[in-house]
Design an enzyme around this catalytic site. Structure first.
Site, short mmCIF file in Angstrom:
data_model
loop_
_atom_site.label_atom_id
_atom_site.label_comp_id
_atom_site.label_asym_id
_atom_site.label_seq_id
_atom_site.Cartn_x
_atom_site.Cartn_y
_atom_site.Cartn_z
CB SER A 1 -1.03 -0.08 1.26
OG SER A 1 -1.52 0.78 1.05
CD GLU A 2 -0.15 3.28 -3.72
OE1 GLU A 2 -0.79 2.54 -3.52
OE2 GLU A 2 -1.12 4.11 -4.88
CG ASN A 3 -1.24 4.80 2.48
OD1 ASN A 3 -1.09 2.89 1.96
ND2 ASN A 3 -2.30 4.74 3.61
#
Lengths: 219, 217
Positions: free
Chosen positions: B45-47
């Site tokens: 998840s890029e966050n």
């Protein structure tokens, strides 16, 4: 030396026209109390640096709605219709930066580097006006460092030496922004005695932090 | 089975045990629901974490959301990190695959999915980094736009997200691979003819000698 203060003591340090980096990813990990106080302060003409412009009622977006921002540097503005509206009306300048490039530009700004070479954005509008360098047969864009006058960041816990612990997905841009600003203000849910945070568990070293304020959301 | 389920089921067949994968918003997110039995993947998840999974709504941790700000959870064995590490993982070739939606994709493997000039400019978010860094880039989308307009084109007309980055296109009608010569039709959905794919596709494509029916798991 870090100072533990009330928000009213630090908000006046943010003045008209400053570049302010604000942590968070779609308002998770954004220092909401500091943003609210900034809205109340009516400081204006800010350049805001953040992953995104949040939502109209949450995160960085509140400063867009209150029209205190003249320029936003972000990777995404789609969740806040107000940003697009002001941009289309010519009232707000938006510089869209790929998310990983934004992180690396801030890292360069905080790490004494003159820039970074990335393949991200090659062959797209992001490459326009930028130098393309070839290293070992591979092309890269030269992306330049980014710094802010102030960073408003969020952490779960601070100790009285300013060491911060971010939790879960609320770290995001907060640690790198702490590196890339002249003045660093951290909003935290809890403050513990120096020594209570294991040195191995520190996300942001306290030497980077100037001021700590309590969010009022601590357990 | 609706169009979206066909696409998600087919993409899920591309996952291999031990893969680290980033799924974009929309149809790509649905891929997680159809991962074959016995295949364990780590979703990125890029966050700022790996080990993304959905939540049942019992315990919502406000500090854990997916990259679309929807409540999520982290599986045992997952790990959290900041944006610098998150995108170093992406750009550094540590992701086996990324699956994204598209507004347009073309026969040179160009992808456009982040803006429509004069209409909507949401921003590229992490998409440009994902397509430049992941080892395999799969476009997962309905074959045509609402109203039937082709989305698989000879040449993209919208601003690009990445140039020559797409490896595979999975739609409700067909699967294409992208190589140096262009698109190759490798599979068609059950009941869909090559002629039907041609009619819904503006791009030129070759038909694989071993053309087969799409496997839906």
């Amino acid at each position: 030396m870090v100072k533990i203060v009330k928000t009213e003591d630090v908000i006046p340090l943010i003045t008209d026209g400053m570049a302010v980096a604000i942590g968070g990813f779609l308002a998770v990990g954004t220092p909401e109390l500091l943003v609210d106080q900034l809205v109340d302060s009516q400081v204006t003409g800010l350049t805001v640096i953040g992953n995104d412009t949040g939502f109209p009622d949450k995160g960085i977006g509140k400063l867009i709605v209150s029209r205190q921002v003249k320029k936003a540097i972000a990777s995404h503005i789609g969740t806040n219709p107000e940003t697009g509206k002001q941009m289309n009306a010519g009232e707000l300048t938006v510089e869209l930066v790929p998310q990983g490039t934004l992180a690396e530009r801030l890292r360069c700004g905080g790490a004494g580097l003159g820039g970074v070479l990335t393949p991200t954005g090659l062959g797209t509008v992001v490459a326009e006006g930028k130098e393309v360098l070839t290293v070992a047969g591979q092309e890269y864009l030269l992306e330049t460092p980014l710094r802010a006058d102030a960073a408003l960041i969020k952490a779960a816990v601070a100790d009285k030496s300013g060491n911060l612990v971010c939790r879960r997905a609320a770290a995001n841009f907060n640690p790198v922004m702490a590196m890339a600003a002249d003045l660093v203000i951290a909003e935290v849910d809890k403050i513990v005695e120096t020594g209570e945070i294991e040195p191995d568990h520190v996300t942001v070293p306290g030497i980077l932090v100037d001021y700590i304020v309590l969010s009022g959301k601590g357990a | 089975m609706d169009a979206k389920e066909i696409i998600a089921r087919r993409v899920a067949q591309e996952l291999h045990d031990g893969n680290v994968v980033n799924l974009g918003i929309g149809i790509p997110t649905m891929v997680a629901d159809y991962i074959p039995e016995g295949i364990h993947v780590m979703l990125h998840s890029e966050n700022g974490f790996i080990g993304l999974t959905s939540v049942d709504g019992e315990f919502l941790d406000p500090d854990i959301v997916n990259a679309g700000a929807k409540p999520a959870a982290i599986i045992p064995g997952g790990a959290c990190f900041d944006s610098v590490m998150s995108f170093a993982l992406i750009r550094g070739g540590h992701l086996d695959m990324t699956v994204l939606g598209a507004l347009e994709v073309d026969q040179r493997g160009n992808l456009a999915n982040w803006m429509v000039p004069g209409k909507i400019v949401p921003g590229m978010g992490g998409a440009m980094d994902l397509v430049s860094g992941a080892k395999k880039v799969i476009v997962a989308m309905e074959h045509t736009a609402k109203g039937g307009a082709a989305k698989i084109l000879k040449k993209c007309t919208l601003p690009l997200t990445g140039q020559g980055v797409v490896n595979m296109i999975v739609t409700n009608l067909a699967v294409f691979t992208v190589n140096d010569n262009g698109l190759v039709l490798t599979e068609t959905a059950p009941g869909v003819s090559v002629a039907a794919v041609q009619a819904a596709t503006e791009a030129d494509f070759a038909v694989d000698a071993a053309l087969k029916q799409m496997s839906l798991g």
